[in-house]
Design a protein around this motif. Sequence first.
Motif, PDB file in Angstrom:
ATOM      1  N   LYS A   1       0.839  -1.199   0.000  1.00  0.00           N
ATOM      2  CA  LYS A   1       0.000   0.000   0.000  1.00  0.00           C
ATOM      3  C   LYS A   1       0.876   1.251   0.000  1.00  0.00           C
ATOM      4  O   LYS A   1       0.561   2.248  -0.641  1.00  0.00           O
ATOM      5  CB  LYS A   1      -0.861   0.015   1.260  1.00  0.00           C
ATOM      6  CG  LYS A   1      -1.885  -1.088   1.306  1.00  0.00           C
ATOM      7  CD  LYS A   1      -2.706  -0.972   2.557  1.00  0.00           C
ATOM      8  CE  LYS A   1      -3.990  -1.757   2.420  1.00  0.00           C
ATOM      9  NZ  LYS A   1      -5.046  -1.206   3.255  1.00  0.00           N
ATOM     10  N   GLU A   2       1.951   1.175   0.757  1.00  0.00           N
ATOM     11  CA  GLU A   2       2.863   2.317   0.822  1.00  0.00           C
ATOM     12  C   GLU A   2       3.610   2.478  -0.506  1.00  0.00           C
ATOM     13  O   GLU A   2       3.761   3.582  -1.023  1.00  0.00           O
ATOM     14  CB  GLU A   2       3.836   2.116   1.989  1.00  0.00           C
ATOM     15  CG  GLU A   2       3.107   2.148   3.325  1.00  0.00           C
ATOM     16  CD  GLU A   2       3.796   1.376   4.445  1.00  0.00           C
ATOM     17  OE1 GLU A   2       3.194   1.263   5.521  1.00  0.00           O
ATOM     18  OE2 GLU A   2       4.913   0.872   4.250  1.00  0.00           O
TER      19      GLU A   2
ATOM     20  N   THR B   1       2.621   1.640  -3.407  1.00  0.00           N
ATOM     21  CA  THR B   1       1.698   2.161  -4.420  1.00  0.00           C
ATOM     22  C   THR B   1       1.681   3.684  -4.355  1.00  0.00           C
ATOM     23  O   THR B   1       1.735   4.373  -5.379  1.00  0.00           O
ATOM     24  CB  THR B   1       0.270   1.620  -4.166  1.00  0.00           C
ATOM     25  OG1 THR B   1       0.333   0.205  -4.069  1.00  0.00           O
ATOM     26  CG2 THR B   1      -0.678   2.012  -5.276  1.00  0.00           C
ATOM     27  N   TYR B   2       1.624   4.181  -3.158  1.00  0.00           N
ATOM     28  CA  TYR B   2       1.610   5.627  -2.952  1.00  0.00           C
ATOM     29  C   TYR B   2       2.925   6.259  -3.425  1.00  0.00           C
ATOM     30  O   TYR B   2       2.930   7.320  -4.050  1.00  0.00           O
ATOM     31  CB  TYR B   2       1.393   5.894  -1.457  1.00  0.00           C
ATOM     32  CG  TYR B   2       0.712   7.205  -1.169  1.00  0.00           C
ATOM     33  CD1 TYR B   2      -0.671   7.321  -1.309  1.00  0.00           C
ATOM     34  CD2 TYR B   2       1.433   8.316  -0.771  1.00  0.00           C
ATOM     35  CE1 TYR B   2      -1.304   8.514  -1.052  1.00  0.00           C
ATOM     36  CE2 TYR B   2       0.806   9.512  -0.512  1.00  0.00           C
ATOM     37  CZ  TYR B   2      -0.563   9.614  -0.652  1.00  0.00           C
ATOM     38  OH  TYR B   2      -1.193  10.809  -0.403  1.00  0.00           O
ATOM     39  N   HIS B   3       4.033   5.577  -3.113  1.00  0.00           N
ATOM     40  CA  HIS B   3       5.339   6.092  -3.543  1.00  0.00           C
ATOM     41  C   HIS B   3       5.421   6.171  -5.062  1.00  0.00           C
ATOM     42  O   HIS B   3       5.923   7.131  -5.632  1.00  0.00           O
ATOM     43  CB  HIS B   3       6.475   5.191  -3.027  1.00  0.00           C
ATOM     44  CG  HIS B   3       6.521   5.048  -1.541  1.00  0.00           C
ATOM     45  ND1 HIS B   3       7.295   4.105  -0.901  1.00  0.00           N
ATOM     46  CD2 HIS B   3       5.889   5.730  -0.560  1.00  0.00           C
ATOM     47  CE1 HIS B   3       7.134   4.214   0.406  1.00  0.00           C
ATOM     48  NE2 HIS B   3       6.275   5.190   0.645  1.00  0.00           N
ATOM     49  N   LEU B   4       4.911   5.112  -5.698  1.00  0.00           N
ATOM     50  CA  LEU B   4       4.981   5.048  -7.162  1.00  0.00           C
ATOM     51  C   LEU B   4       4.135   6.144  -7.808  1.00  0.00           C
ATOM     52  O   LEU B   4       4.534   6.721  -8.827  1.00  0.00           O
ATOM     53  CB  LEU B   4       4.543   3.654  -7.641  1.00  0.00           C
ATOM     54  CG  LEU B   4       4.487   3.430  -9.154  1.00  0.00           C
ATOM     55  CD1 LEU B   4       5.831   3.744  -9.800  1.00  0.00           C
ATOM     56  CD2 LEU B   4       4.084   1.991  -9.467  1.00  0.00           C
ATOM     57  N   ARG B   5       2.997   6.416  -7.222  1.00  0.00           N
ATOM     58  CA  ARG B   5       2.150   7.483  -7.778  1.00  0.00           C
ATOM     59  C   ARG B   5       2.934   8.791  -7.796  1.00  0.00           C
ATOM     60  O   ARG B   5       2.917   9.531  -8.767  1.00  0.00           O
ATOM     61  CB  ARG B   5       0.894   7.670  -6.925  1.00  0.00           C
ATOM     62  CG  ARG B   5      -0.124   6.563  -7.084  1.00  0.00           C
ATOM     63  CD  ARG B   5      -1.362   6.876  -6.310  1.00  0.00           C
ATOM     64  NE  ARG B   5      -2.144   7.918  -6.928  1.00  0.00           N
ATOM     65  CZ  ARG B   5      -2.971   8.730  -6.256  1.00  0.00           C
ATOM     66  NH1 ARG B   5      -3.101   8.627  -4.963  1.00  0.00           N
ATOM     67  NH2 ARG B   5      -3.649   9.638  -6.898  1.00  0.00           N
TER      68      ARG B   5
END
Lengths: 185, 254
Positions: free
Chosen positions: B132-133, B135-139
């Motif tokens: 989940k983290e 995913t946020y970093h990649l965004r």
Amino acid sequence: MNEREPSSVDLLIASDRVPANANPELLTEEAIWALLENVKDPEVPAVSVVELGIIRRVDWDGEHLTVDVTPTYSGCPATELIEELIAEALRAAGIRHIKINQVLTPAWTTDWITEEGREKLRAFGIAPPQGSASKMSLLGVDEVIACPHCGSEHTERLSEFGSTACKALYRCLDCREPFDYFKCI
Amino acid sequence: MTQQQALQEYVLRLADSAMILGQRLSELTGKAPAVEEELASMNVALDLVGQARNWYEYAAELIDDGRNADNLCFLRDAHDYRNLLLVEQPNEDYAVTIARQFFFDVWHYFTLKSLVNASDERIASIAAKAVKEATYHLRRSSEWVKRMGDGTEESHRRMQNAFDILWRFTGELITPDDVDNAMFKAGIGPDPEQLRQDWLGMVREVSAQATVTPGAEDAWMYMGGKRGEHTEHLGHILAVMQFLPRAYPDATTW
């Protein structure tokens, strides 16, 4: 270091300690949950650990109480402090054998923040997470976040990352106030 | 190599890569180009260090030789570190910092997404939290690659330069070795071929939107991080990171 006599402060602290509860089984699991409602998140003191959804299970096994806690983020620096605060609250209620269990799965999601928790976040000036975490797209566009101060949906994101790991930074274009958004994961 | 050894190695790689990138990002404290970016870098660093701790704790249990998570992190030398070469590369200008993050995030995201279904329960649970983290970093990192790549002439030049500098360290991310293959066979690690396609696919997609050109697939690549052969930078990172616990081994509070 010099040895010192116990000061009045030490005695005061000692006298504050609640004696161990002779009948810990008197506290039902419901009572434990109610007790944990008083333990606040040290970084977001507006909400309790129960409202935040990080208490996953409370279980008596004889005189031993196990509380399952899940961290919000892997690196949340408040995790240990929260566990300590929970243990302290339980000890203060006279429970002697406490085990705080850190569980990673299923992973915490903002969907677990209670309705009351969301309302309290808003009143505290933090926009609560909107929608369901699972609907967030990987490279998608941002959703509209309402200003917790004036309710306007005319807001803009200043940074995906805010004052703590769990928040993003926004600004209201109507009332001009900056605000934290409890981001969806 | 036994299955157990492969598992230990694999968990250490995940731990070390997260830790070293977390440490690299921490170097931006007080030095990031904008306060929002400083917050972002520290947030990502915090997530990575937290994930590293989860991996180190598991690695310590697997290795079971009396060392704890802190010992694995602070008392191993460079040749014992198993991180990807990419994450130890210096911050340089912000385009390099972001491109490094982007290449890593794409790899991290697809790896963790696969590890969520690992037959090893502990790995699956740590990954479920971490993905989940990631995913946020990649965004964030993909948005920055696009914004800088498709921005001004200067920002485009810098992002292209960052891709050119870092490309030679990306082969390691998608080239499996014995450990990767053993983990895939054991139902733990991702399918190496799938990971390669996913990584290349997303990097190409974002590059196209960013108007930057990624390197060639058959370009010469630096390898070795996963077996402890590092670039000159890792020793310096460890010197800074490990100084305190090595100088004051008995300290319990800082």
